[in-house]
Design an enzyme around this catalytic site. Sequence first.
Site: not given
Length: 265
Positions: A153, A157
């Site tokens: 990600h 995040k």
Amino acid sequence: MRIAIAGASGRMGRMLIEATTRDEGAQLAAALDRPDSPAIGEDACAFLGVKSGVLIRGDVEAALAGADFLIDFTRPEATLAHLDICKRLGVKMIIGTTGFSEAQRAQLAEASKELAIVFAPNMAVGVNAVFKLLDVAARILNSGYDIEVIEAHHRMKVDAPSGTALRMGEVVAGALGRSLTDCAIYGREGHTGERDANTIGFATVRGGDIVGDHTVLFAGIGERVEITHKAASRMPYALGSLRAARWLVDRSSGLYDMQDVLGLR
């Protein structure tokens, strides 16, 4: 469907607003953000170059008074604060927030006795198809295969592994008759010894603007089976959320996920 969007100035919030305004069956009823957000008072669709007449607001209760649904992809603490207000007002919730503790999940379950909620770590239809495929694959590859979950990600995040990766692990563990709590390995470093065949390993990558890549690897002797989903944008999450809202219209209580919405149970 009168839809309210939480975290309206964030990347996911904006994607949800865009999807809602494009959906003929939906109306953007409210846009919420933190009271200290610099976006408070702006038109929710200003980033699209149009005026919606819906201003981003910090007063959650006042904003939700005109909504049927709240779509929430924020943080656990914010989502739970919204949950109390939604329960009081009868506003159904679609929750894509990740990083909940077991105690916080229990709060969602308790609230669902009075309120209809769709709660899923990933709202994308493709990801939920992958969940089903993983269940089938794990039942077939139930012996002689080492299982690893690899996810990547963007650098912003804040939780790891991702909620989607954890759900993938739960699906696989459940298909094998195991508890993920007992068999998950979340990090390896130093002299770890040989791999325990009964474990499910997780590897996390964070960097750049990666929207979300997930792979479950079944590694056998002389072969590997990989089931992968890659998101090129956040739009699949938004479209899945609206699909969940449509499914929730006729339900007054209960805790559901996208497997229920898609009829994959």
